[in-house]
Design a protein around this motif. Structure first.
Motif, PDB file in Angstrom:
ATOM      1  N   PRO A 198       0.903  -1.236   0.032  1.00  0.00           N
ATOM      2  CA  PRO A 198      -0.134  -0.017   0.054  1.00  0.00           C
ATOM      3  C   PRO A 198       0.798   1.243  -0.216  1.00  0.00           C
ATOM      4  CG  PRO A 198      -0.750  -1.617   1.616  1.00  0.00           C
ATOM      5  CD  PRO A 198       0.546  -1.960   1.147  1.00  0.00           C
ATOM      6  N   VAL A 199       0.416   2.284  -0.812  1.00  0.00           N
ATOM      7  CA  VAL A 199       0.939   3.587  -0.783  1.00  0.00           C
ATOM      8  C   VAL A 199       1.121   4.255   0.467  1.00  0.00           C
ATOM      9  CG1 VAL A 199      -0.801   4.711  -1.601  1.00  0.00           C
ATOM     10  CG2 VAL A 199       1.860   5.606  -2.006  1.00  0.00           C
ATOM     11  N   VAL A 200       2.138   4.828   1.013  1.00  0.00           N
ATOM     12  CA  VAL A 200       2.045   5.434   2.461  1.00  0.00           C
ATOM     13  C   VAL A 200       2.309   6.902   2.610  1.00  0.00           C
ATOM     14  CG1 VAL A 200       3.237   3.332   3.401  1.00  0.00           C
ATOM     15  CG2 VAL A 200       4.727   5.127   2.978  1.00  0.00           C
ATOM     16  N   GLU A 201       2.111   7.584   3.514  1.00  0.00           N
ATOM     17  CA  GLU A 201       2.640   9.098   3.735  1.00  0.00           C
ATOM     18  C   GLU A 201       3.765   9.110   4.497  1.00  0.00           C
ATOM     19  OE1 GLU A 201      -0.748  11.736   4.974  1.00  0.00           O
ATOM     20  OE2 GLU A 201       0.859  13.379   5.351  1.00  0.00           O
ATOM     21  N   THR A 202       4.591   9.907   3.915  1.00  0.00           N
ATOM     22  CA  THR A 202       5.711  10.127   4.983  1.00  0.00           C
ATOM     23  C   THR A 202       5.871  11.803   5.065  1.00  0.00           C
ATOM     24  OG1 THR A 202       7.315  11.004   2.909  1.00  0.00           O
ATOM     25  CG2 THR A 202       6.966   8.303   3.410  1.00  0.00           C
ATOM     26  N   VAL A 203       6.302  11.952   6.548  1.00  0.00           N
ATOM     27  CA  VAL A 203       6.537  13.350   6.919  1.00  0.00           C
ATOM     28  C   VAL A 203       8.071  13.522   7.211  1.00  0.00           C
ATOM     29  CG1 VAL A 203       5.870  14.972   8.732  1.00  0.00           C
ATOM     30  CG2 VAL A 203       4.212  12.959   7.806  1.00  0.00           C
ATOM     31  N   GLN A 204       8.446  14.499   6.562  1.00  0.00           N
ATOM     32  CA  GLN A 204       9.796  14.798   6.621  1.00  0.00           C
ATOM     33  C   GLN A 204       9.957  16.137   7.633  1.00  0.00           C
ATOM     34  OE1 GLN A 204      10.255  11.630   4.350  1.00  0.00           O
ATOM     35  NE2 GLN A 204       9.119  13.389   3.515  1.00  0.00           N
ATOM     36  N   ARG A 205      10.903  16.019   8.532  1.00  0.00           N
ATOM     37  CA  ARG A 205      11.432  17.320   9.365  1.00  0.00           C
ATOM     38  C   ARG A 205      12.896  17.483   8.942  1.00  0.00           C
ATOM     39  NH1 ARG A 205       9.591  16.030  14.656  1.00  0.00           N
ATOM     40  NH2 ARG A 205       7.378  16.057  13.682  1.00  0.00           N
ATOM     41  N   ASP A 206      13.160  18.969   8.542  1.00  0.00           N
ATOM     42  CA  ASP A 206      14.330  19.104   8.050  1.00  0.00           C
ATOM     43  C   ASP A 206      15.159  17.983   7.212  1.00  0.00           C
ATOM     44  OD1 ASP A 206      14.332  21.428   9.943  1.00  0.00           O
ATOM     45  OD2 ASP A 206      15.050  20.152  11.491  1.00  0.00           O
ATOM     46  N   GLY A 207      14.350  17.548   6.312  1.00  0.00           N
ATOM     47  CA  GLY A 207      14.709  16.806   5.328  1.00  0.00           C
ATOM     48  C   GLY A 207      14.946  15.370   5.784  1.00  0.00           C
ATOM     49  N   ILE A 208      14.588  14.993   7.243  1.00  0.00           N
ATOM     50  CA  ILE A 208      14.932  13.635   7.462  1.00  0.00           C
ATOM     51  C   ILE A 208      13.184  13.016   7.685  1.00  0.00           C
ATOM     52  CG2 ILE A 208      15.629  12.178   9.270  1.00  0.00           C
ATOM     53  CD1 ILE A 208      17.546  14.313  10.274  1.00  0.00           C
ATOM     54  N   CYS A 209      13.016  11.750   7.068  1.00  0.00           N
ATOM     55  CA  CYS A 209      11.815  11.347   7.403  1.00  0.00           C
ATOM     56  C   CYS A 209      11.394  11.187   8.857  1.00  0.00           C
ATOM     57  CB  CYS A 209      11.754   9.746   6.561  1.00  0.00           C
ATOM     58  SG  CYS A 209      10.279   8.976   7.123  1.00  0.00           S
ATOM     59  N   VAL A 210      10.583  11.486   9.470  1.00  0.00           N
ATOM     60  CA  VAL A 210      10.208  11.291  11.062  1.00  0.00           C
ATOM     61  C   VAL A 210       9.188  10.523  11.361  1.00  0.00           C
ATOM     62  CG1 VAL A 210      11.335  13.477  11.781  1.00  0.00           C
ATOM     63  CG2 VAL A 210       8.839  13.621  11.011  1.00  0.00           C
ATOM     64  N   GLU A 211       8.121  10.329  10.157  1.00  0.00           N
ATOM     65  CA  GLU A 211       6.688   9.759  10.439  1.00  0.00           C
ATOM     66  C   GLU A 211       6.316   9.250   9.231  1.00  0.00           C
ATOM     67  OE1 GLU A 211       4.652  11.787  13.575  1.00  0.00           O
ATOM     68  OE2 GLU A 211       2.839  11.468  12.302  1.00  0.00           O
ATOM     69  N   VAL A 212       5.825   7.770   9.408  1.00  0.00           N
ATOM     70  CA  VAL A 212       5.089   7.064   8.169  1.00  0.00           C
ATOM     71  C   VAL A 212       3.725   6.608   8.541  1.00  0.00           C
ATOM     72  CG1 VAL A 212       5.392   5.069   6.441  1.00  0.00           C
ATOM     73  CG2 VAL A 212       7.281   6.501   6.971  1.00  0.00           C
ATOM     74  N   LEU A 213       2.949   6.818   7.661  1.00  0.00           N
ATOM     75  CA  LEU A 213       1.474   6.600   7.807  1.00  0.00           C
ATOM     76  C   LEU A 213       0.990   5.580   6.917  1.00  0.00           C
ATOM     77  CD1 LEU A 213      -0.231  10.068   8.651  1.00  0.00           C
ATOM     78  CD2 LEU A 213       0.914   8.455  10.250  1.00  0.00           C
ATOM     79  N   ALA A 214       0.723   4.197   7.125  1.00  0.00           N
ATOM     80  CA  ALA A 214       0.324   3.133   6.083  1.00  0.00           C
ATOM     81  C   ALA A 214      -0.993   2.745   6.519  1.00  0.00           C
ATOM     82  CB  ALA A 214       1.342   2.026   6.225  1.00  0.00           C
ATOM     83  N   PRO A 215      -2.012   2.531   5.452  1.00  0.00           N
ATOM     84  CA  PRO A 215      -1.623   3.517   4.181  1.00  0.00           C
ATOM     85  C   PRO A 215      -1.899   4.825   4.102  1.00  0.00           C
ATOM     86  CG  PRO A 215      -4.057   2.665   4.367  1.00  0.00           C
ATOM     87  CD  PRO A 215      -3.259   2.324   5.566  1.00  0.00           C
ATOM     88  N   ALA A 253      -3.087  -4.582   9.358  1.00  0.00           N
ATOM     89  CA  ALA A 253      -4.116  -3.725  10.241  1.00  0.00           C
ATOM     90  C   ALA A 253      -4.485  -2.540   9.349  1.00  0.00           C
ATOM     91  CB  ALA A 253      -3.381  -3.158  11.505  1.00  0.00           C
ATOM     92  N   ASP A 254      -5.770  -1.941   9.746  1.00  0.00           N
ATOM     93  CA  ASP A 254      -6.207  -0.748   9.060  1.00  0.00           C
ATOM     94  C   ASP A 254      -5.327   0.297   8.846  1.00  0.00           C
ATOM     95  OD1 ASP A 254      -8.731  -2.096   9.127  1.00  0.00           O
ATOM     96  OD2 ASP A 254      -9.396  -1.007  10.719  1.00  0.00           O
ATOM     97  N   TRP A 255      -4.402   0.434  10.127  1.00  0.00           N
ATOM     98  CA  TRP A 255      -3.619   1.667  10.025  1.00  0.00           C
ATOM     99  C   TRP A 255      -2.209   1.275  10.707  1.00  0.00           C
ATOM    100  CZ3 TRP A 255      -4.597   5.552   7.217  1.00  0.00           C
ATOM    101  CH2 TRP A 255      -5.881   6.074   7.250  1.00  0.00           C
ATOM    102  N   THR A 256      -1.192   1.298  10.246  1.00  0.00           N
ATOM    103  CA  THR A 256       0.050   1.095  10.983  1.00  0.00           C
ATOM    104  C   THR A 256       1.033   2.438  10.965  1.00  0.00           C
ATOM    105  OG1 THR A 256       0.192  -1.062  10.006  1.00  0.00           O
ATOM    106  CG2 THR A 256       2.211  -0.105  10.840  1.00  0.00           C
ATOM    107  N   VAL A 257       1.511   2.904  11.972  1.00  0.00           N
ATOM    108  CA  VAL A 257       2.143   4.050  11.998  1.00  0.00           C
ATOM    109  C   VAL A 257       3.741   3.785  12.508  1.00  0.00           C
ATOM    110  CG1 VAL A 257       2.493   6.451  13.078  1.00  0.00           C
ATOM    111  CG2 VAL A 257       0.352   5.443  12.460  1.00  0.00           C
TER     112      VAL A 257
END
Ligand SMILES: Nc1ncnc2c1ncn2[C@@H]1O[C@H](COP(=O)(O)OP(=O)(O)O)[C@@H](O)[C@H]1O
Ligand SMILES: [Mg+2]
Length: 375
Positions: free
Chosen positions: A204-221, A304-308
């Motif tokens: 499943p495609v995921v959302e990635t959240v970057q802070r200062d260019g570094i990935c900090v959080e991934v929400l799947a899907p 699962a419905d959501w994995t973070v």
């Protein structure tokens, strides 16, 4: 006989290949840059990945060579291929992931949507690009960047004078990559795997959240949108177009208009796929091993419905994640903690935590509570 996979690079990506290798009865060997590498739990040789003789010696007796990073020089890869060693991804594919200018050229040639871009060799050229793109641009070094190092949002070429100077000193006629600064709604990542005989799987495609260019959080899907529905087909066309074998991560921008643009590619397991260890039927690390050995691929459905997944970044020097386990593991016994066995340094990725469930807000809160116990 157990298949033998040789991984060049001893970081956390190689380390996280170890559990599925154990489970599948695959022998994993690692070529690490120094003693005490994150992946040193596997049989480890120490050697320089730029030294062809060291790499050839390491490759003796393995069934396939694969990678924890993209820094092995093409000349060294060519020597491996000449010696009859199976290399996945193949050097021609890996070349595209090694250089952001080559990547932009090849993606554009494949017809993949990319931000407006140009190679720039000097300040005047960059200032022209900036003027033509609303007074701003994102400038990148073609090679060697990671976690936002080698990426700079600028309004004037004067902000990257030192990068141009380094190019001149290098004397090889290189260029920087200038890109339009994309107004994105959010960043996505599409992870896929492809095997040499053409097996293909997409998570499943995921959302990635970057802070200062570094990935900090991934929400799947990633929450579904028009853009997310096109991500897997786009990644498949790139994987097939470039002949990628193993795991391919396609970092994407979802623009404010709802379109997809490709940011960059990684041809190895990727931070955006760490959620898959607990969150998917087959993790990216197991799938990478299956793919490079040309074994049948596993299913990639979410459990699962959501994995973070939240990255844990290093704090004060000298601390390790296990020092905080009494508090962190008590914070939520359902959240899984991964430590990479790396010394702490501010901003360095030293581990991650994963939570899952049916309510996204709850899952995010639980993952954050455990990650905060490491602050
Ligand atoms: N053209 C762009 N427009 C807007 N933001 C960008 C652009 N390119 C990169 N970024 C931001 O910088 C981050 C890091 O850039 P990236 O090219 O992925 O480098 P790295 O190799 O460090 O991951 C991206 O995840 C994104 O947040
Ligand atoms: Mg990136």
């Amino acid at each position: 006989m157990s298949p033998i996979v040789g991984v060049i690079g001893g970081g956390q990506l190689a380390r996280m290949m170890i559990p599925p290798a154990v489970e599948l009865g695959i022998e994993l060997r690692v070529l690490a840059e120094a003693d005490g590498a994150s992946a040193a739990l596997a049989a480890t040789a120490v050697g320089d990945h730029r030294d062809a003789d060291a790499v050839l010696a390491f490759a003796q007796g393995v069934d396939v060579i694969t990678f924890d990073h993209e820094h092995v020089p093409q000349a060294v890869l060519a020597r491996l291929v000449e010696a009859g060693v199976a290399v996945h991804p193949a050097p021609e594919a890996l070349a595209v992931a090694q250089d952001k200018l080559v990547m932009r050229r090849r993606l554009a040639a494949l017809g993949a949507p990319v931000p407006d871009w140009a190679p720039v060799t000097g300040a005047a050229e960059l200032d022209d690009f900036i003027a033509a793109h609303g007074g701003r641009a994102v400038v990148k070094t073609a090679r060697g960047g990671y976690d936002g190092k080698g990426v700079k949002a600028v309004r004037s070429a004067a902000e990257v004078t030192d990068w141009f100077r380094a190019l001149d000193e290098d004397g090889r006629g290189g260029a920087l990559l200038a890109e339009e600064q994309v107004d994105f709604e959010r960043e996505l990542a599409q992870l896929v795997a492809r095997s040499p005989s053409g097996g293909f799987a997409a998570w499943p495609v995921v959302e990635t959240v970057q802070r200062d260019g570094i990935c900090v959080e991934v929400l799947a899907p990633a929450a579904a949108s028009t853009a997310t529905s096109g991500a897997a087909d786009l990644a498949r066309s790139i994987a097939e177009g470039l002949g990628v074998t193993g795991v391919l991560a396609v970092e994407l921008f979802e623009t404010t208009e709802g379109a997809l643009l490709v940011n960059e590619l990684a041809m190895r397991p990727h931070n955006s796929g760490h959620w898959s260890i607990e969150g998917a039927m087959t993790s990216q690390f197991e799938q990478h091993l299956r793919a490079v050995l040309d074994l049948p691929l596993g299913t990639t459905d979410a459990r699962a419905d959501w994995t973070v997944m939240l990255n844990v970044l290093g704090g004060p020097e000298g601390e390790t994640l296990p020092d905080r386990y009494p508090a962190a593991l008590a914070a939520d016994p359902d959240v899984k903690v991964h430590a990479y066995g790396k010394a702490s340094r501010p901003g360095r990725k030293v581990g991650h935590v994963t939570a899952w469930g049916s309510d996204l807000d709850d899952v995010v809160a639980r993952a954050r509570a455990v990650a905060a116990a490491f602050d």
